[in-house]
Design a protein around this motif. Structure first.
Motif, PDB file in Angstrom:
ATOM      1  N   PRO A 158       0.988  -1.415  -0.090  1.00 16.34           N
ATOM      2  CA  PRO A 158       0.034   0.038   0.150  1.00 16.34           C
ATOM      3  C   PRO A 158       0.855   1.349  -0.090  1.00 16.34           C
ATOM      4  N   GLU A 160       3.805   1.554  -1.495  1.00 11.83           N
ATOM      5  CA  GLU A 160       4.340   1.732  -2.707  1.00 11.83           C
ATOM      6  C   GLU A 160       3.103   2.097  -3.802  1.00 11.83           C
ATOM      7  N   ALA A 161       1.829   1.919  -3.679  1.00 13.04           N
ATOM      8  CA  ALA A 161       0.858   2.398  -4.398  1.00 13.04           C
ATOM      9  C   ALA A 161       0.670   3.589  -4.093  1.00 13.04           C
ATOM     10  N   LEU A 162       0.680   4.344  -2.897  1.00 13.99           N
ATOM     11  CA  LEU A 162       0.502   5.830  -2.974  1.00 13.99           C
ATOM     12  C   LEU A 162       1.610   6.346  -3.560  1.00 13.99           C
ATOM     13  N   GLN A 163       2.831   5.764  -3.610  1.00 10.67           N
ATOM     14  CA  GLN A 163       4.031   6.442  -4.013  1.00 10.67           C
ATOM     15  C   GLN A 163       3.824   6.413  -5.577  1.00 10.67           C
ATOM     16  N   SER A 164       3.195   5.355  -5.954  1.00  7.27           N
ATOM     17  CA  SER A 164       2.906   5.277  -7.698  1.00  7.27           C
ATOM     18  C   SER A 164       1.813   6.598  -7.969  1.00  7.27           C
ATOM     19  N   ALA A 165       0.935   6.689  -6.938  1.00  2.00           N
ATOM     20  CA  ALA A 165      -0.292   7.698  -7.197  1.00  2.00           C
ATOM     21  C   ALA A 165       0.414   9.258  -7.184  1.00  2.00           C
ATOM     22  N   GLY A 166       1.763   9.323  -6.641  1.00  2.00           N
ATOM     23  CA  GLY A 166       2.366  10.700  -6.345  1.00  2.00           C
ATOM     24  C   GLY A 166       2.223  11.346  -5.239  1.00  2.00           C
ATOM     25  N   ALA A 167       2.209  10.320  -4.034  1.00  4.63           N
ATOM     26  CA  ALA A 167       2.099  10.902  -2.799  1.00  4.63           C
ATOM     27  C   ALA A 167       3.555  10.850  -2.210  1.00  4.63           C
TER      28      ALA A 167
END
Ligand SMILES: Nc1ncnc2c1ncn2[C@@H]1O[C@H](COP(=O)(O)OP(=O)(O)OP(=O)(O)O)[C@@H](O)[C@H]1O
Ligand SMILES: [Mg+2]
Lengths: 253, 259
Positions: A158, A160-167
């Motif tokens: 999760p 990494e998912a937020l990082q992928s979304a630009g957070a």
């Protein structure tokens, strides 16, 4: 278990036997002293009965002070453990930092609470204050380690998912890491509070405040019936903490 | 038409691997396409998708995504990341947070750091989140915690988070690999319809060509890190679709990629 070679087992046995014999021979262990102690223990117990219940107000005061020491000590430990826990986390800082902070926390854990309390009494004088400082210091050794483990135990996908979304990193900490670690931190802190409460009961014996102070005072002045009342109160408190613990554990499991 | 993906001679070697996971891949994807990546295990599909999402560095060649060139040695700038959405195979949700919170997490990259940190979402954020939930058919689950959902419901949350992000390119790694045929159909329809409705381009990987080709406009076959087949689906007969995996292997043979 795997059995090792016979000679190794034999050697271990000889060493253990030697250690026990050495301890016996050098500790003044005489059966006659134990036998003659019987009547004296009886007399001691006799003087505790019936417990003197006129010390109720001291018991209430002492309990309240113990509770305050545990609360403030836990608060101090939480404040110290947040930065130390972050600095001891494998996923937040480079190895040089987390390794040294972990060593520091292990050293803190290795110092017994009563020893810290005695040093603090020497440093700041009698009363609850040295107790609070000692509890905060001692508990940080464990809580800082637990907080670091809570951070490192977080599932990474999760994040990494937020990082992928630009957070960014702080936003990821807030929305992906914190929700996962918050319940663990709450559980660890309550667990440590309960330990702090238990350990604060006897802090008074070295002059660091709380209900233990009265046990020490009454024993020193040979008022065993009063000491008995306080001891019974402490036993009841430990049982109450245990009951609370079981209830909380159910809540968090 | 604008090029959403433009790869020229892209090669990539995972650290510690002996053979490159991607080998001289050149590929152009135009806006509005729905591309399915087919190919046997180890073909490089996951690697290619992660690289397009900006999560891999150290490749050679030229990579341009949504008109921006990616740097081979640095992650893409934060501002560029929300335009590419990724549907993770294992969903990657925050289990203890609510469905709505997880879907709103897709919006975080489009907010200022302070607003994102404190979770102060705009009306538009909330609209996008609720629209995504409705499109995924889970509007009524908004306030449930993710750890109380079934696997299928979780997958819909993961898709909703990606849609709420309003990406112009949607990447999905094997979105239907663990589903029964009826569910797989539903999910692929959901992703491709939602993408079409939003004008987004889609690239997804799959091991089920017959199923995937009903929703894809184009099939790209990979083997051993190379593109061995590239066809527009509307031009394919049923027999050709049935022979697709065979064709991928043929292509691999032609490139002498099969051991
Ligand atoms: N983290 C990694 N480290 C080293 N090698 C890797 C790593 N990830 C993938 N590889 C290798 O790269 C090649 C391509 O793998 P990739 O996961 O992209 O294949 P795939 O097409 O997604 O396969 P599958 O259909 O099984 O998901 C494989 O040879 C794999 O062993
Ligand atoms: Mg894969």
């Amino acid at each position: 278990m795997i059995r090792r070679g016979g000679s190794g087992g034999f050697l271990t046995g000889v060493c253990l036997g030697a250690v026990v014999l050495w301890s016996f021979a050098t500790s003044d262990m005489e059966l006659s002293r134990l036998l003659s102690a019987g009547p004296r223990i009886g007399e001691f117990l006799g003087r505790m009965i019936p417990p003197d219940l006129t010390v109720m107000s001291e018991i209430v005061d002492g309990t309240a002070e113990t509770l305050r020491i545990a609360i403030l000590g836990t608060l101090g430990a939480v404040i110290l453990s947040v930065p130390l826990g972050l600095a001891a986390s494998e996923t937040m800082v480079p190895p040089v930092i987390y390794r040294s902070v972990r060593t520091l926390l292990a050293l803190i854990r290795a110092i017994p609470l009563l020893l810290v309390a005695m040093l603090m009494v020497g440093a700041v004088g009698l009363g609850p204050m040295p107790g609070v400082i000692a509890v905060a210091f001692h508990a940080t050794g464990m809580l800082g380690k637990f907080y670091a483990e809570a951070i490192d135990g977080v599932a990474r996908p999760p994040v990494e998912a937020l990082q992928s979304a630009g957070a960014g990193p702080l936003v990821r900490l807030r929305h992906a890491i914190w929700p996962q670690m918050a319940p663990v931190i709450a559980r660890d802190t309550i667990f440590r509070f309960e330990l702090n409460l238990r350990e604060s009961l006897i802090l008074g014996i070295v002059g660091a405040g709380g209900i233990g102070f009265y046990i020490q005072t009454y024993v020193r002045s040979f008022q065993y019936d009063k000491a008995a009342s306080v001891t019974i109160a402490v036993i009841l408190l430990v049982i109450a903490i245990e009951v609370l613990n079981v209830a909380l554990r159910k809540r968090f499991s | 038409m604008t090029r959403v993906i433009d790869l020229v001679d892209l090669s990539f070697l995972h650290s510690g691997a002996e053979l490159p996971a991607l080998n001289d891949v050149s590929l152009v994807v135009e806006a509005g396409e729905a591309v399915v990546l087919l190919g046997p295990s180890g073909a490089g599909k996951t690697t290619l998708l992660a690289l397009l999402d900006g999560r891999l560095q150290g490749w050679t060649g030229c990579v341009s995504v949504l008109g921006r060139g990616l740097a081979p040695d640095a992650p893409p700038p934060v501002a560029a990341r929300p335009d590419t959405g990724f549907i993770f195979q294992e969903f990657a949700l925050v289990e203890r947070s609510s469905v709505l919170r997880n879907v709103l997490n897709g919006r975080l990259g489009r907010m200022s750091s302070v607003a994102a940190f404190f979770g102060r979402h705009s009306e538009h954020d909330l609209d996008a989140a609720h629209q995504a939930l409705a499109d995924c058919g889970i509007g009524e689950l908004a306030h449930r915690r993710v750890d109380s959902l079934s696997g299928g419901q979780r997958q819909r949350v993961a898709i909703a988070r990606c849609l709420a992000q309003e990406p112009r390119l949607i990447l999905a790694d094997e979105p239907v690999s663990n589903l029964d045929p009826a569910r797989a159909d539903e999910i692929l329809a959901l992703i491709t319809n939602a993408a079409a409705k939003r004008g987004a381009t889609t690239v997804f990987s799959s091991h089920q060509p017959e199923l995937a080709l009903r929703f894809a406009s184009r099939a790209v076959g990979m083997a051993g890190g190379s593109v061995v087949l590239d066809r527009v689906v509307s031009a394919m007969s049923d027999a050709e679709i049935g022979a697709l995996y065979h064709d991928v292997v043929e292509g691999a043979v032609a490139l002498r990629l099969v051991q």
